[in-house]
Scaffold this motif. Sequence first.
Motif, PDB file in Angstrom:
ATOM      1  N   VAL A 162       0.862  -1.176   0.000  1.00 14.64           N
ATOM      2  CA  VAL A 162       0.000   0.000   0.000  1.00 14.64           C
ATOM      3  C   VAL A 162       0.900   1.227   0.000  1.00 14.64           C
ATOM      4  O   VAL A 162       1.865   1.300   0.763  1.00 14.64           O
ATOM      5  CB  VAL A 162      -0.922   0.040   1.242  1.00 14.64           C
ATOM      6  CG1 VAL A 162      -1.749   1.330   1.260  1.00 14.64           C
ATOM      7  CG2 VAL A 162      -1.837  -1.175   1.277  1.00 14.64           C
ATOM      8  N   VAL A 163       0.602   2.182  -0.867  1.00 11.29           N
ATOM      9  CA  VAL A 163       1.361   3.440  -0.918  1.00 11.29           C
ATOM     10  C   VAL A 163       0.444   4.575  -0.479  1.00 11.29           C
ATOM     11  O   VAL A 163      -0.721   4.642  -0.888  1.00 11.29           O
ATOM     12  CB  VAL A 163       1.889   3.718  -2.341  1.00 11.29           C
ATOM     13  CG1 VAL A 163       2.618   5.059  -2.389  1.00 11.29           C
ATOM     14  CG2 VAL A 163       2.823   2.603  -2.790  1.00 11.29           C
ATOM     15  N   GLN A 164       0.985   5.474   0.342  1.00  4.63           N
ATOM     16  CA  GLN A 164       0.213   6.622   0.829  1.00  4.63           C
ATOM     17  C   GLN A 164       1.069   7.885   0.793  1.00  4.63           C
ATOM     18  O   GLN A 164       2.242   7.858   1.164  1.00  4.63           O
ATOM     19  CB  GLN A 164      -0.221   6.403   2.287  1.00  4.63           C
ATOM     20  CG  GLN A 164      -1.133   5.217   2.525  1.00  4.63           C
ATOM     21  CD  GLN A 164      -1.422   5.030   4.002  1.00  4.63           C
ATOM     22  OE1 GLN A 164      -0.514   4.927   4.818  1.00  4.63           O
ATOM     23  NE2 GLN A 164      -2.692   4.991   4.363  1.00  4.63           N
ATOM     24  N   TYR A 165       0.463   8.986   0.360  1.00  6.60           N
ATOM     25  CA  TYR A 165       1.105  10.291   0.466  1.00  6.60           C
ATOM     26  C   TYR A 165       0.092  11.386   0.157  1.00  6.60           C
ATOM     27  O   TYR A 165      -0.889  11.155  -0.546  1.00  6.60           O
ATOM     28  CB  TYR A 165       2.324  10.414  -0.467  1.00  6.60           C
ATOM     29  CG  TYR A 165       2.087  10.081  -1.921  1.00  6.60           C
ATOM     30  CD1 TYR A 165       1.559  11.014  -2.807  1.00  6.60           C
ATOM     31  CD2 TYR A 165       2.436   8.827  -2.417  1.00  6.60           C
ATOM     32  CE1 TYR A 165       1.377  10.714  -4.148  1.00  6.60           C
ATOM     33  CE2 TYR A 165       2.253   8.514  -3.763  1.00  6.60           C
ATOM     34  CZ  TYR A 165       1.728   9.461  -4.621  1.00  6.60           C
ATOM     35  OH  TYR A 165       1.549   9.162  -5.947  1.00  6.60           O
ATOM     36  N   PRO A 166       0.325  12.593   0.686  1.00  7.69           N
ATOM     37  CA  PRO A 166      -0.591  13.712   0.416  1.00  7.69           C
ATOM     38  C   PRO A 166      -0.326  14.311  -0.957  1.00  7.69           C
ATOM     39  O   PRO A 166       0.792  14.267  -1.475  1.00  7.69           O
ATOM     40  CB  PRO A 166      -0.252  14.714   1.521  1.00  7.69           C
ATOM     41  CG  PRO A 166       1.174  14.427   1.859  1.00  7.69           C
ATOM     42  CD  PRO A 166       1.393  12.961   1.631  1.00  7.69           C
ATOM     43  N   VAL A 167      -1.370  14.858  -1.567  1.00  5.83           N
ATOM     44  CA  VAL A 167      -1.241  15.570  -2.845  1.00  5.83           C
ATOM     45  C   VAL A 167      -2.051  16.866  -2.771  1.00  5.83           C
ATOM     46  O   VAL A 167      -2.738  17.131  -1.795  1.00  5.83           O
ATOM     47  CB  VAL A 167      -1.716  14.704  -4.050  1.00  5.83           C
ATOM     48  CG1 VAL A 167      -0.821  13.495  -4.234  1.00  5.83           C
ATOM     49  CG2 VAL A 167      -3.164  14.273  -3.891  1.00  5.83           C
TER      50      VAL A 167
END
Length: 394
Positions: free
Chosen positions: A212-217
């Motif tokens: 799972v990949v997570q980051y804000p945009v």
Amino acid sequence: MSKKPVIVIGGGIGGLAGALAAAEAGQETMVLEQAPQFGEIGAGIQMGPNAMSVLDRFGVAEEISKYAVFPQRLVLKDVYTAKELSVLDLGDEFKEKYGFPYIVLHRSDLHRVLYEACKKNPLISLVNGQTIETVEENETGVIVTNQLGDEFTGKAVIGADGLWSKTRKYFSDDEAVCSHYVAYRGAVPIEEIGHDANMDDVIMWIGPNQHVVQYPVRKGELYNQVVVFKSQNYKPDSDDWGTPEEMDQVFKGCHPLVENALSFIQRQIRWPMFDREPIENWTKGNFTLLGDAAHPMLQYLAQGGCQALEDASYLADMLKLHGENFGQAFLAYQEERIPRASKVQKSARLWGEIIHAENPVSILLRNTLFEKKEAKEFEMIDWLYGYKKLPAKI
């Protein structure tokens, strides 16, 4: 167009960058896009410094920074325990070493900025609704024919029509390779995901045949999440595998933060993950390939868009160097770009095997090596982010 243009087939990130490259070299350029309007689907995209240098070159880095997030770390975490396995520091030392920052942003924001740059450029025209059926070269030029039989004649053609490229067939009869993995993507408002959102890190939760990949945009307004897993129910030429139900089963028992992430994932669109084998030639006369049409790759190094931008930058150099001799420019372009892009393609596959390892011995060895690596130890990534290729001299 006052004279025969350079024709770019495909108006995605690679195609628009290719148009900017040709225009920078002084060429009138026409972009033919299949969709009824220019746009980008998907969610987040990561841009390493090797891509940021190209965006800066094309004069769009400042505009892109208005929508981007500048993460401080890339973090690998165990999908079950949440233990940090490895960290790459993206702070000042990283930026100083590679000349540019690492950013994350929504794909549609990146595409829109490139589109607006093309729209403002007097050398570039943009045409929608063009499904290209054939490309042919004769004494009058390179002739591109669309679904209605309409012809466009240019002095050169750049095929940038993606993974399912129709232009690639002129160079290879290969088939796309299914990895048996699928992805489910989504970007949700930060306030919905609440305290679980990490605003400073790009996080990759890894486990056997899953991540799972997570980051804000979008300046932190949205939280991008991508869930990837290998389906044990893969069936060729079928959509009956990699289902949301299988996703829930695969991730059962994961860390609560991961399980919570799955509750926000959009389940309507399933993205089977494909790449292709590298090929030895992209060029025929005044016709060449760029981006995913030339070298589609798996997403594990976050380099698909970055490599398309590298292509565009080097192509601009070769078009300037060789002027109207497009055949020579394209050959010089591919001489540099094929080995580079092929290495990234193969490395993305290998990295996928590493992060998805299921053998306990392989996992132990991987984690032991990860733990020994310092956050500011850049040797392993130098080849990727430190790529700076200057044009050859005449």
